[in-house]
Scaffold this motif. Structure first.
Motif, PDB file in Angstrom:
ATOM      1  N   ARG A  12       0.684  -1.217  -0.273  1.00 10.91           N
ATOM      2  CA  ARG A  12       0.010   0.166  -0.093  1.00 10.91           C
ATOM      3  C   ARG A  12       0.673   1.207   0.025  1.00 10.91           C
ATOM      4  NH1 ARG A  12      -3.084  -3.165   3.103  1.00 10.91           N
ATOM      5  NH2 ARG A  12      -1.990  -2.913   4.832  1.00 10.91           N
ATOM      6  N   ALA A  16       1.090   4.191  -2.719  1.00 11.14           N
ATOM      7  CA  ALA A  16       1.026   4.623  -2.501  1.00 11.14           C
ATOM      8  C   ALA A  16       1.878   6.821  -3.156  1.00 11.14           C
ATOM      9  CB  ALA A  16       0.397   5.732  -0.904  1.00 11.14           C
ATOM     10  N   ALA A  19       1.664   6.929  -6.597  1.00  6.35           N
ATOM     11  CA  ALA A  19       1.005   7.643  -6.442  1.00  6.35           C
ATOM     12  C   ALA A  19       0.672   8.946  -6.219  1.00  6.35           C
ATOM     13  CB  ALA A  19      -0.441   7.784  -6.205  1.00  6.35           C
ATOM     14  N   ASP A  21       2.161  10.060  -3.194  1.00  4.60           N
ATOM     15  CA  ASP A  21       1.745  10.833  -1.713  1.00  4.60           C
ATOM     16  C   ASP A  21       2.730  10.873  -0.765  1.00  4.60           C
ATOM     17  OD1 ASP A  21       1.102  10.778   0.901  1.00  4.60           O
ATOM     18  OD2 ASP A  21       0.229   8.913   0.425  1.00  4.60           O
ATOM     19  N   ALA A  24       3.903   9.018   2.220  1.00  3.55           N
ATOM     20  CA  ALA A  24       4.329   7.340   2.461  1.00  3.55           C
ATOM     21  C   ALA A  24       5.749   6.970   2.217  1.00  3.55           C
ATOM     22  CB  ALA A  24       3.260   6.456   0.927  1.00  3.55           C
TER      23      ALA A  24
END
Length: 186
Positions: A12, A16, A19, A21, A24
């Motif tokens: 995860r 993230a 993407a 993030d 993260a």
């Protein structure tokens, strides 16, 4: 061995991060920084250099993240980058910048006096030199197991060989290290 929850959390976090993030990335660093720094500190013996190499490791990891295929754990992949970063540092030519004599006396040396340093960390330096003199495959295996605290099975997976082959590498490395350290004493 990590459990499914840890593997899922890592997946995860990586998704993230891909993407965009930033939190993260921060969580991945929090989970791995101590181990990466400890490995590099043991390899180079210098806390300041280890901190610099750790930063280089993360920079390289973020640049290479799209190529991470997740065959191994993120921390194992990151460890390999740290190890390679250290080797590249050793191979890099050193640039010496001369200090003008008039400034030389004004710059205080924060290091301890030479007589204080003699004898300190002699055994650690001898072992570090002996490990760094091993052939590449043995050197990586020893540093991964003992300085990186990676499980034999994880190293085998990353190297694409069996755990038995990793154990054979360790046995051979121990034999070579014993000989090198014995010769160093003479």
């Amino acid at each position: 061995m990590r459990n499914r929850a840890e593997a899922g959390e890592e997946g995860r976090l990586l998704a993230a991060l891909a993407a965009g993030d930033r939190s993260a990335a921060e969580r991945l660093v929090e989970r791995t920084y101590r181990g990466v720094y400890a490995l590099l500190r043991r390899l180079c013996g210098d806390p300041d250099l280890a901190a610099d190499l750790t930063q280089d490791t993360y920079r390289k990891a973020w640049d290479a993240l799209p190529g991470f295929d997740r065959r191994s754990q993120f921390s194992t992949w990151l460890f390999r980058i740290a190890y390679t970063t250290f080797l590249n540092h050793l191979r890099r030519p050193r640039r010496l910048v001369p200090i003008e004599e008039r400034h030389e006396a004004a710059v205080a040396d924060p290091a301890p006096a030479a007589d204080e340093v003699v004898g300190r960390d002699v055994e650690g330096d001898r072992l570090r030199r002996a490990v760094l003199a091993l052939p590449e495959d043995l050197r990586y295996t020893v540093t991964a197991v003992f300085w990186g605290d990676l499980p034999v099975k994880e190293i085998a997976r990353q190297e694409g060989i069996t755990a038995v082959a990793i154990r054979k590498r360790l046995k051979k490395a121990f034999r070579l290290l014993a000989l090198a350290l014995e010769e160093d004493v003479r």
